[in-house]
Design a protein around this motif. Sequence first.
Motif, mmCIF file in Angstrom:
data_model
loop_
_atom_site.group_PDB
_atom_site.id
_atom_site.type_symbol
_atom_site.label_atom_id
_atom_site.label_comp_id
_atom_site.label_asym_id
_atom_site.label_seq_id
_atom_site.Cartn_x
_atom_site.Cartn_y
_atom_site.Cartn_z
ATOM 1 N N ILE A 72 0.852 -1.194 0.000
ATOM 2 C CA ILE A 72 0.000 0.000 0.000
ATOM 3 C C ILE A 72 0.887 1.243 0.000
ATOM 4 O O ILE A 72 1.796 1.377 0.811
ATOM 5 C CB ILE A 72 -0.915 0.006 1.237
ATOM 6 C CG1 ILE A 72 -1.849 -1.188 1.195
ATOM 7 C CG2 ILE A 72 -1.697 1.303 1.325
ATOM 8 C CD1 ILE A 72 -2.642 -1.373 2.467
ATOM 9 N N HIS A 73 0.590 2.167 -0.919
ATOM 10 C CA HIS A 73 1.385 3.396 -1.017
ATOM 11 C C HIS A 73 0.625 4.631 -0.557
ATOM 12 O O HIS A 73 1.142 5.740 -0.611
ATOM 13 C CB HIS A 73 1.849 3.612 -2.463
ATOM 14 C CG HIS A 73 2.803 2.570 -2.940
ATOM 15 N ND1 HIS A 73 4.076 2.435 -2.438
ATOM 16 C CD2 HIS A 73 2.669 1.587 -3.851
ATOM 17 C CE1 HIS A 73 4.689 1.434 -3.032
ATOM 18 N NE2 HIS A 73 3.851 0.893 -3.897
ATOM 19 N N SER A 74 -0.610 4.443 -0.108
ATOM 20 C CA SER A 74 -1.439 5.569 0.282
ATOM 21 C C SER A 74 -1.982 5.344 1.687
ATOM 22 O O SER A 74 -2.220 4.219 2.103
ATOM 23 C CB SER A 74 -2.603 5.713 -0.710
ATOM 24 O OG SER A 74 -3.519 6.658 -0.236
ATOM 25 N N LEU A 75 -2.187 6.430 2.401
ATOM 26 C CA LEU A 75 -2.808 6.338 3.717
ATOM 27 C C LEU A 75 -4.320 6.310 3.617
ATOM 28 O O LEU A 75 -4.999 6.163 4.626
ATOM 29 C CB LEU A 75 -2.357 7.501 4.600
ATOM 30 C CG LEU A 75 -0.899 7.472 5.031
ATOM 31 C CD1 LEU A 75 -0.565 8.702 5.857
ATOM 32 C CD2 LEU A 75 -0.610 6.214 5.820
ATOM 33 N N HIS A 76 -4.865 6.427 2.418
ATOM 34 C CA HIS A 76 -6.312 6.365 2.223
ATOM 35 C C HIS A 76 -6.738 4.906 2.056
ATOM 36 O O HIS A 76 -7.305 4.512 1.047
ATOM 37 C CB HIS A 76 -6.736 7.191 1.010
ATOM 38 C CG HIS A 76 -6.707 8.638 1.268
ATOM 39 N ND1 HIS A 76 -5.542 9.376 1.256
ATOM 40 C CD2 HIS A 76 -7.698 9.502 1.580
ATOM 41 C CE1 HIS A 76 -5.815 10.620 1.529
ATOM 42 N NE2 HIS A 76 -7.114 10.737 1.739
ATOM 43 N N ASP A 77 -6.457 4.123 3.068
ATOM 44 C CA ASP A 77 -6.848 2.714 3.087
ATOM 45 C C ASP A 77 -7.498 2.450 4.438
ATOM 46 O O ASP A 77 -6.885 2.651 5.488
ATOM 47 C CB ASP A 77 -5.645 1.811 2.881
ATOM 48 C CG ASP A 77 -6.048 0.399 2.542
ATOM 49 O OD1 ASP A 77 -7.023 -0.106 3.138
ATOM 50 O OD2 ASP A 77 -5.399 -0.218 1.677
ATOM 51 N N ALA A 78 -8.725 1.984 4.404
ATOM 52 C CA ALA A 78 -9.493 1.789 5.632
ATOM 53 C C ALA A 78 -8.866 0.745 6.540
ATOM 54 O O ALA A 78 -9.021 0.801 7.756
ATOM 55 C CB ALA A 78 -10.922 1.394 5.273
ATOM 56 N N ARG A 79 -8.150 -0.210 5.964
ATOM 57 C CA ARG A 79 -7.562 -1.273 6.775
ATOM 58 C C ARG A 79 -6.523 -0.742 7.759
ATOM 59 O O ARG A 79 -6.424 -1.223 8.886
ATOM 60 C CB ARG A 79 -6.932 -2.332 5.868
ATOM 61 C CG ARG A 79 -7.957 -3.049 5.017
ATOM 62 C CD ARG A 79 -7.314 -3.974 4.053
ATOM 63 N NE ARG A 79 -6.532 -3.205 3.087
ATOM 64 C CZ ARG A 79 -5.829 -3.745 2.118
ATOM 65 N NH1 ARG A 79 -5.777 -5.041 1.988
ATOM 66 N NH2 ARG A 79 -5.160 -2.994 1.275
ATOM 67 N N LEU A 80 -5.762 0.241 7.338
ATOM 68 C CA LEU A 80 -4.731 0.795 8.219
ATOM 69 C C LEU A 80 -5.349 1.434 9.462
ATOM 70 O O LEU A 80 -4.884 1.220 10.585
ATOM 71 C CB LEU A 80 -3.886 1.815 7.465
ATOM 72 C CG LEU A 80 -3.087 1.280 6.276
ATOM 73 C CD1 LEU A 80 -2.404 2.421 5.548
ATOM 74 C CD2 LEU A 80 -2.089 0.250 6.734
#
Length: 120
Positions: A72-80
Amino acid sequence: MDPFFTGETDTWTLLTIVGMAGVTVLARSFFFLSEKDWALPLWAQRGLQYAPIAALSAVIAPEIVMTQGAVIHSLHDARLFAVLAGAAYYFLRRGSGQAVLGTIVSGMAVYLPLHIGLGW
């Protein structure tokens, strides 16, 4: 002709299947064939205590940090954010009896609105 396409099975394939079945049955029933009780060494018992945690980590960790085989290269991921919420809940409520259930519920409470609502 190739036996896989004609529907025929050759003798070696059948012997291999029967041999593998025999080895499996022998290995699984070996402990029942013995007259005395078997006990695992203490070091093996201690190691098996960590097996569920290791297996769960091996399955979940790639799902958290990767998507479609890429990191993942973005912080726009709900899993994080769900992992952060779940971990925070767990470490705050570690001693309570509902720590595991609360971890799952808090993680999903963060994940679902972000994933479904915002499309992350």
